[in-house]
Every structure is written in C-alpha cells, then in structure tokens.
Design a protein around this motif. Structure first.
Motif, PDB file in Angstrom:
ATOM      1  N   ALA B 111       0.726  -0.881   0.277  1.00 25.98           N
ATOM      2  CA  ALA B 111      -0.057  -0.138   0.017  1.00 25.98           C
ATOM      3  C   ALA B 111       1.116   1.355  -0.140  1.00 25.98           C
ATOM      4  N   GLY B 112       2.180   0.985   0.643  1.00 26.09           N
ATOM      5  CA  GLY B 112       3.333   1.957   0.706  1.00 26.09           C
ATOM      6  C   GLY B 112       3.495   3.049  -0.654  1.00 26.09           C
ATOM      7  N   ASN B 113       4.032   1.378  -0.609  1.00 26.09           N
ATOM      8  CA  ASN B 113       4.059   1.920  -2.471  1.00 26.09           C
ATOM      9  C   ASN B 113       3.000   2.147  -3.586  1.00 26.09           C
ATOM     10  N   VAL B 114       2.410   2.386  -3.482  1.00 22.98           N
ATOM     11  CA  VAL B 114       1.230   2.287  -4.540  1.00 22.98           C
ATOM     12  C   VAL B 114       0.476   3.505  -4.130  1.00 22.98           C
ATOM     13  N   ALA B 115       0.886   4.037  -1.989  1.00 24.48           N
ATOM     14  CA  ALA B 115       0.312   5.743  -2.441  1.00 24.48           C
ATOM     15  C   ALA B 115       1.664   6.505  -2.460  1.00 24.48           C
ATOM     16  N   PHE B 116       2.919   6.093  -2.363  1.00 20.26           N
ATOM     17  CA  PHE B 116       3.247   7.475  -2.726  1.00 20.26           C
ATOM     18  C   PHE B 116       3.834   8.144  -3.980  1.00 20.26           C
ATOM     19  N   GLY B 117       3.272   7.616  -5.170  1.00 27.21           N
ATOM     20  CA  GLY B 117       3.177   8.887  -5.788  1.00 27.21           C
ATOM     21  C   GLY B 117       1.840   9.410  -5.591  1.00 27.21           C
ATOM     22  N   LEU B 118       0.976   9.434  -5.076  1.00 24.56           N
ATOM     23  CA  LEU B 118      -0.234  10.262  -4.853  1.00 24.56           C
ATOM     24  C   LEU B 118       0.222  10.431  -3.286  1.00 24.56           C
ATOM     25  N   LYS B 119       1.288  10.612  -2.293  1.00 25.48           N
ATOM     26  CA  LYS B 119       1.407  11.617  -1.905  1.00 25.48           C
ATOM     27  C   LYS B 119       2.005  13.164  -2.449  1.00 25.48           C
ATOM     28  N   ILE B 128      -6.094   9.470  -0.491  1.00 22.32           N
ATOM     29  CA  ILE B 128      -4.886   8.292  -1.161  1.00 22.32           C
ATOM     30  C   ILE B 128      -5.863   7.345  -0.172  1.00 22.32           C
ATOM     31  N   GLU B 129      -6.449   7.153  -0.050  1.00 19.17           N
ATOM     32  CA  GLU B 129      -7.071   5.379   1.258  1.00 19.17           C
ATOM     33  C   GLU B 129      -7.858   5.006   0.128  1.00 19.17           C
ATOM     34  N   ARG B 130      -8.307   6.075  -0.371  1.00 17.74           N
ATOM     35  CA  ARG B 130      -9.386   5.385  -1.871  1.00 17.74           C
ATOM     36  C   ARG B 130      -8.722   4.947  -2.437  1.00 17.74           C
ATOM     37  N   ARG B 131      -8.281   6.187  -3.576  1.00 16.20           N
ATOM     38  CA  ARG B 131      -7.514   6.036  -5.005  1.00 16.20           C
ATOM     39  C   ARG B 131      -6.853   4.629  -4.905  1.00 16.20           C
ATOM     40  N   VAL B 132      -6.309   4.610  -3.675  1.00 12.19           N
ATOM     41  CA  VAL B 132      -5.079   2.860  -2.902  1.00 12.19           C
ATOM     42  C   VAL B 132      -5.802   2.250  -3.273  1.00 12.19           C
ATOM     43  N   ALA B 133      -6.983   2.250  -2.511  1.00 16.41           N
ATOM     44  CA  ALA B 133      -7.838   0.687  -1.932  1.00 16.41           C
ATOM     45  C   ALA B 133      -8.655   0.002  -3.505  1.00 16.41           C
ATOM     46  N   GLU B 134      -8.873   1.858  -4.586  1.00 18.01           N
ATOM     47  CA  GLU B 134      -9.649   0.437  -5.258  1.00 18.01           C
ATOM     48  C   GLU B 134      -8.622   0.598  -6.453  1.00 18.01           C
ATOM     49  N   LEU B 138      -8.364  -3.348  -7.398  1.00 17.80           N
ATOM     50  CA  LEU B 138      -8.178  -3.745  -9.216  1.00 17.80           C
ATOM     51  C   LEU B 138      -6.698  -4.887 -10.092  1.00 17.80           C
ATOM     52  N   VAL B 139      -6.077  -4.831  -9.355  1.00 16.75           N
ATOM     53  CA  VAL B 139      -4.886  -5.674  -9.668  1.00 16.75           C
ATOM     54  C   VAL B 139      -5.113  -6.215  -8.614  1.00 16.75           C
ATOM     55  N   GLN B 140      -6.013  -6.611  -7.797  1.00 13.63           N
ATOM     56  CA  GLN B 140      -6.805  -7.758  -7.213  1.00 13.63           C
ATOM     57  C   GLN B 140      -5.299  -7.993  -6.121  1.00 13.63           C
ATOM     58  N   LEU B 141      -4.914  -7.403  -5.586  1.00 15.17           N
ATOM     59  CA  LEU B 141      -3.944  -7.383  -4.082  1.00 15.17           C
ATOM     60  C   LEU B 141      -4.891  -6.473  -2.550  1.00 15.17           C
ATOM     61  N   HIS B 142      -5.741  -6.616  -2.957  1.00 16.70           N
ATOM     62  CA  HIS B 142      -6.252  -6.414  -1.427  1.00 16.70           C
ATOM     63  C   HIS B 142      -6.074  -6.503  -0.222  1.00 16.70           C
ATOM     64  N   ASP B 143      -6.221  -7.297  -0.084  1.00 22.61           N
ATOM     65  CA  ASP B 143      -5.447  -8.466   0.779  1.00 22.61           C
ATOM     66  C   ASP B 143      -3.723  -8.888   1.172  1.00 22.61           C
ATOM     67  N   LEU B 144      -3.458  -7.951   0.392  1.00 23.61           N
ATOM     68  CA  LEU B 144      -1.860  -8.023   0.544  1.00 23.61           C
ATOM     69  C   LEU B 144      -0.704  -6.680   0.456  1.00 23.61           C
ATOM     70  N   GLY B 145      -1.901  -5.779   0.962  1.00 23.51           N
ATOM     71  CA  GLY B 145      -1.644  -4.462   1.336  1.00 23.51           C
ATOM     72  C   GLY B 145      -1.068  -3.932   2.160  1.00 23.51           C
ATOM     73  N   VAL B 167      -1.688   3.959 -10.581  1.00 27.73           N
ATOM     74  CA  VAL B 167      -2.974   4.930  -9.923  1.00 27.73           C
ATOM     75  C   VAL B 167      -2.490   6.494 -10.262  1.00 27.73           C
ATOM     76  N   LYS B 168      -1.434   6.721 -10.938  1.00 23.47           N
ATOM     77  CA  LYS B 168      -1.174   8.416 -11.057  1.00 23.47           C
ATOM     78  C   LYS B 168      -1.571   8.993 -11.785  1.00 23.47           C
ATOM     79  N   ARG B 169      -2.372   7.642 -12.490  1.00 30.02           N
ATOM     80  CA  ARG B 169      -3.505   8.373 -14.004  1.00 30.02           C
ATOM     81  C   ARG B 169      -2.632   9.408 -15.024  1.00 30.02           C
ATOM     82  N   PRO B 170      -1.582   8.173 -14.797  1.00 29.31           N
ATOM     83  CA  PRO B 170      -1.087   9.343 -16.374  1.00 29.31           C
ATOM     84  C   PRO B 170      -1.343   9.651 -17.809  1.00 29.31           C
TER      85      PRO B 170
END
Ligand code: ATP
Ligand code: MG
Lengths: 305, 378
Positions: B111-119, B128-134, B138-145, B167-170
């Motif tokens: 989760a920290g990795n995914v949130a890094f760019g949003l921070k 941030i939490e909402r988009r990370v969870a979303e 999407l990549v089916q990793l919700h229990d491994l955050g 997650v950065k929506r480039p």
C-alpha cells in the motif's frame, strides 16, 4: 565401512560447531568470570592483591569460606561515590554526542562515495580506511601536535585571521570529540556505504517517475534504506567509545575523565583490583543493551530483513 | 521502407487518426558516439496501445527513458500534447513508467508503494486511501496491502509495480518489458488484463517487448525497431502480411525469402523470376521489370500436398521433404526443392498424426496464391 564414515562426519561436524564455543568459553566467559569474582572480592596488601583466594587444600569448608567472603561491597561503593557515577554518565554522553556527530559526518561521506563513478569507488573506500595503515597511537600523538598552542590548527586559524590569540584546544572536551570522531569515522562510513551501495539506482528513477523531487527522494527513499547501515555504524562506534581510554587520556583534560580512565587509575595507580573489576563489570552491563540490539540487527540483516 | 514519420510508414488505424499525444521528432540519442536511437520520428495517439518490438540493444528502453525524462535527446524534440517537454524534469512529467526490474521500494509496504506517487500530489489522506484501495482491488491485491515487496511472488510484485504507476493516472503509461519475469501462462493472463485495463482507463500505453507474440496480441500498432531506427510501424497484420523490408520479414515470424528479378509488372500483380522458378506475387509498391527483389512467403501460406496438383501449374514448387517437426497443433516441413533451395512449409494438423500422409523423403508439391507472396524491394 560406510557406518564409520558417517560417524566420523558427525563428529567432525560437532567439532566444527564446538570450536567457536570453546573459543568463546576460553577467551570470553572464563576471563569474565575471573573479573566477576574479583569484583566481589576485597583489596588486600598481599600477593595477589585481593581476598578471598580459593584454598583448594581446605576442601569443602574452604569453598564455603570462599563464597561467604564474597560481597557486593565494591558495587555499593561505586554507587556511593559521585566520581564513578559521574564518569559513567560522562562516558555515555560523550559516546552519544560523538555517535551523532559521526552519523552526521559519515552519512554525507558514504553517500558521496556511493554516488561516485563506479571505477572510483574502490579508491575512495581505500582512502577512508587508509588511516588504519598508521598506528592508532601515532595518529593521536599527531593530533596533539595539531591541537597544541603552537600547533597547525592555531597557526592556520591565525593566518586566516579568524582568531588573533592561540586557542587552548588540548585538554578539553573539544579535543576529545575531534579525536573520537576522527578515529571512528571509518566504522561509520563503511556500513553506511555498504547499505547505500546495495541500493538499486532504479529506485531513485522510480521515485522521480512518481513525482518526487530529488531532495525529497533522499528523505523518502535513500535515507530509510541507509538506516540499517547508520544503525549498525552507530552501535559499532558507540560501544567502543563508551570504554575509550587512549583518546580522552591523551587529548582530554584531567578534570573530566571517562570511565576507561577511572578504571585504569583504579587498577594501575590505586592497585585496587576489586574496584577496577566492579567498574569493568558495570561497564559491561551498561553496554549489554546496545550489544544485544546490534546482535539482533545483524541477525535480521542476515535473514534479509 | 525505413522512412521516418509514423504517417508515412504507419498503418491507418483509428488510433493513428487521432491527434498525436506523443510525438518524437527526429530524435537522436548517442552513448559515447554510438547512436542508441537514431533520427527517429513517431506519433502515438491518445488511448492507443503501442507496442515497441525489436532485438536486444536496439534502443527500445532508451526511447522510453527519454520520454520519461531519464535521458535527454542529443537531437530532435519530444512533444507531449503538442508541447516540447525537454525542459520538464522527470518528476513533473505526466508520464509513468513500469520498470523492467519493478523498482519497488523495499522499505515500504504494498500500500505504501502504491500511495507513494499520490503523496507527491499532496492529496488528502482519505482521498489517497480511497484511490490506493481502488487500485489494489483492480490488480487483485487488496488483501496484501500490508506486505513488504520481499514477501510477494514475482507475479504479485509485478502487479504492485503496475498499480503504483497506474494509480497516478498518467497520460502515457510506459511499460518496459513488463512481463519478462512471468511464466508463460501468467504472462498470457496478464497480457489480457493489461489490455482490459487499457480499455477501461483509456490511457495511452507504450509497451516494450522483444516477444513478438506479446506485441501482436496486445498492441493496436507495433513499431519494429532495428539499430535505433523504426524499420516499420503498423498493425500486427500489416507487419506480418506486408513487411516493409527483408529484415522485418525475417524478424517477425518465419519466412521464406526467394531472391530474383522482376520479369513482368502489372500494378500489384508481379511476376518474379527466382532461382526456385517463376513466381507470381503481389507488390504493395511499384516495381519495374529487371529490378532485383525478394519474394517473401510465410511457411503457412504454402499448401503442401503429396500429389501433383491438377490444373493450371501456377505457383507450384516441387521438392522432397528433408525434415518434419511435429508441434502438436501444426507440423513444420523442410522441403528441398528440385532447384536445390530449401524452404519451410507449415500445415495445421487437422487429422491425427498417425494418419498424416506426409513423411520423410517424400515427394511433395507446394502451392500458394499470388496474394500470399509479397515482393520486397529493400
Ligand atoms: N547509460 C548507457 N550508457 C552507455 N550505453 C548505453 C546506456 N544505455 C543504453 N546504452 C546502449 O544503447 C543501446 C540501446 O540500449 P537499450 O537499453 O535502449 O536497448 P533495448 O532495446 O532496451 O535492449 P533490451 O531489449 O536488451 O532491453 C545499447 O547498445 C546499449 O548498450
Ligand atoms: Mg531494455
């Protein structure tokens, strides 16, 4: 016969495993037990200069007398005299401040080496450990030369017109800090460099790619990844600095002493082996905590975090 | 036809017709005097899935890294949305890259990795939490955050890398050999997941790969790179059926190249005299009689038969089978023609092996339609 071969390997394996333990028992545990026993004894004008001495000829009764004569008197004495408590506290605070200074200085040095072009790095690392080629004592004497009244430092500062009177650097805490930071810097730089060198460069690119400016990447990526190295370096410095003797003795003032010097005085000047031993045991107890932390850190590092 | 400019060499698909989102204009990058990317021009449309294909060391990564801002072009310009991005540092570019090595931060959780760019975008915490969870869902990793990267499998790590960049929506999503570390099955699954994602998010994807099957499966258009240049840009079908050069024909799939000279040319229909005989083929460009060309025929375009075909002796080659390779779904034959040339032919195994009539040292006839053979001039 295969049976014998197997048994032999098993014994061989046991021997290999036992060797380090034997080594530890012989050169660490046994001496420590001797020191521990000494710390529970009393001084005596005799040869050896302490009591009691185990009289094996007296048999069972001798052992009982021996144990009965041991006491914690020396420890009580250590805690009753502010001289010793003060020395302990001073040692700890000097070690703490030095370690912080070392980390502040060692991190940029290690970072610079790790970011230098690959082919320069071995040379730079050699430069960091180059001082080890000269005897430690000689290097400290060199510092006496540099720091004395007509020494290099004062000459330089006066030539630059920063001061107009020579400053008495020697016999001060400043001199002790200079000596310690100078002597221990490689022990800080090497583990931090090792941690930084392991770091994948593409992590920095990834951080930039995700919108992180360079200065922030240092705080968010580089520093956290260097932290195990900084921690290892800090303990590697802190532990021996607490017991440091030569540097404060040669560069420090006589009014403020570290525990190593107190110990030396008790042992060699006062010939009070029991009190010196009690001081040593206390020092060991004090350092046990950081040593254990260091051990666990090392294990974690080996297990791959 | 190593002509520069996507318009010239490119296929006219929907994607190419859209206004270009990314434009490389005569970009050159040299490393120590050697050009890794050489005077390359390319347009990539918004919402396009572009595959960059080429042999190792041809400059694919260098091209992506220039777009991401890790390398600066020595010559030429790179435009994003019509603006030159030369002066824009990497952390400000609306481009995200999935690294070949994943480059996950080992000290941060999934989760920290995914949130890094949003921070870095200074969004609010709940956002941030909402988009990370979303994204993790999407990549089916919700229990491994809460896991650290070293506690994940290779495939899971790859998903984290994907999520972290996406997650950065480039505007443009760059993937440098994203699936190289995966096994074949997971790879196929992920390819389809990537395609679905791209469709769903509507981003432009540029995917580097040296697996042609992967490029053909996923990409709207493919750019085939060779030594820092684009040898051809087009859809998978265009590149496969109408390779621009001998090199492209040989790089993509298997091909038989029969060298010869044009003896008759009437529009697209061309007759070529080759050492294997006189062949009727199709030429996408104009050729003149006497011009030396190659006729390219894919192995599966041959019809292989044990009997001499009756009727008009059009494109027929006679020879002897020297090697048979059984691949399960198809069989590959090496046929030594009577003229001494060895060609490869393939046929789908419609019948079971035991009943397969063609074997070693058997005399066979290969026939093909004129429009299955392409004339290559360069
Ligand atoms: N930083 C660099 N310094 C010097 N040469 C480089 C550098 N980066 C790339 N090159 C050279 O540029 C050429 C293109 O490299 P690039 O990494 O773009 O290839 P690639 O197409 O991505 O290959 P691969 O499929 O193996 O990843 C290579 O010859 C490579 O050696
Ligand atoms: Mg590459």
């Amino acid at each position: 016969m295969p049976q014998t071969g197997l048994t032999q390997t098993r014994w061989g394996r046991r021997l290999v495993i036992a060797l380090p333990y034997l080594w530890l028992a012989l050169f660490f545990i046994l001496p420590f037990l001797i020191v521990l026993k000494l710390s529970l004894s009393q001084t005596a004008m005799a040869q050896p200069p302490y009591l009691p001495v185990l009289d094996l000829a007296a048999g069972w009764q001798g052992l009982k007398d021996f144990i009965g004569a041991l006491s914690f008197e020396n420890y009580r004495f250590l805690f009753s005299d502010m001289l010793y408590v003060g020395a302990y506290l001073r040692s700890l605070s000097i070690a703490l401040v030095s370690t912080v200074l070392l980390a502040l200085l060692g991190l940029p040095v290690a970072y610079a080496v790790a970011r230098a072009p690959r082919r320069w790095q071995p040379l730079l690392i050699t430069a960091v450990i180059l001082p080890f080629w000269t005897a430690f004592l000689i290097r400290i004497y060199a510092w006496i030369n540099i720091l004395q009244r007509e020494g290099l430092l004062n000459d330089l500062l006066m030539a630059l017109r920063i001061i107009d009177q020579p400053v008495a650097w020697l016999a001060s805490d400043t001199a002790v800090y200079i000596g310690i930071v100078y002597s221990y810097l490689p022990f800080m730089v090497l583990p931090v460099y090792a941690a930084l060198e392991k770091m994948d460069e593409s992590l920095l690119e990834a951080a930039a790619d995700l919108g992180c400016p360079r200065w922030k990447t240092f705080w968010l990526v580089t520093l956290p990844l260097a932290l195990p190295g900084i921690f290892a370096g800090a303990l590697l410095c802190f532990i021996p600095i607490v017991g440091e003797f030569v540097i404060p003795d040669l560069l420090g003032g006589s009014q403020s002493v570290m525990i190593g010097q107190t110990l030396w005085t008790e042992f060699f000047s006062n010939k009070d082996w029991p009190v010196a031993s009690a001081l040593a045991v206390m020092l060991f107890a004090l350092l046990l905590i950081p040593i254990v932390i260091y051990q666990r850190l090392q294990t974690r590092e080996l297990e791959g975090r | 036809m190593a002509k520069d400019g996507a318009g010239a060499a490119g296929g006219m698909t929907d994607a190419a017709a859209r206004p270009p989102l990314v434009r490389f204009e005569a970009v050159t990058k040299r490393f120590g005097g050697v050009a890794a990317v050489n005077n390359l021009s390319l347009d990539i449309g918004a919402g396009e899935f572009f595959g960059l294909l080429g042999p190792s060391g041809c400059g694919k990564s260098t091209l992506l890294r220039m777009l991401a801002g890790f390398e600066t072009p020595d010559e030429g310009r790179i435009l994003l949305d019509g603006r030159d991005i030369a002066a824009m540092p990497p952390h400000l570019r609306p481009v995200n890259m999935m690294f070949q090595s994943y480059a996950l931060f080992p000290h941060l959780t999934v989760a920290g990795n995914v949130a890094f760019g949003l921070k870095q975008e200074h969004l609010s915490r709940p956002e941030i939490e909402r988009r990370v969870a979303e994204m993790l869902a999407l990549v089916q990793l919700h229990d491994l955050g809460g896991r650290k990267p070293h506690q994940l499998s290779g495939g899971q790590r790859q998903r984290v890398a994907l999520a972290r960049a996406l997650v950065k929506r480039p505007k443009v999503f760059l993937l440098d050999e994203p699936l190289a570390a995966l096994d074949k099955k997971l790879r196929a699954e992920t390819q389809f997941e990537l395609m679905a994602l791209q469709e769903k998010l509507g981003l432009s994807f540029i995917v580097v790969t040296h697996d042609q099957e992967e490029a053909m499966t996923m990409a709207d258009r493919i750019g085939v790179m060779s030594q820092g240049r684009l040898a051809q840009v087009g859809t998978a079908a265009e590149i496969y059926e109408q390779p621009a050069t001998r090199w492209v024909a040989e790089f993509i799939g298997d091909v038989n190249l029969l060298e010869g000279t044009v003896s008759e040319a009437a529009g697209e229909a061309v007759t070529v005299t080759t050492s294997a005989g006189t062949l009727r083929a199709t030429s996408p460009g104009a050729v003149a009689p006497g011009q030396s060309v190659a006729v390219a025929i894919r192995p599966e375009k041959f019809h292989i038969s044990a009997e001499q075909p009756a009727g008009e002796a059009g494109n027929g080659l006679a020879g002897e089978v020297t090697d048979v390779g059984y691949l399960g779904d198809m069989s590959l034959y090496k046929v030594k023609l009577d003229t001494g040339i060895v060609v490869k032919a393939a046929s789908v195994n419609v019948t079971r092996l035991l009943q397969r009539p063609i074997g070693w040292n058997q005399r066979v006839w290969l026939t093909f339609a004129p429009d299955a053979a392409v004339v290559l001039t360069s």
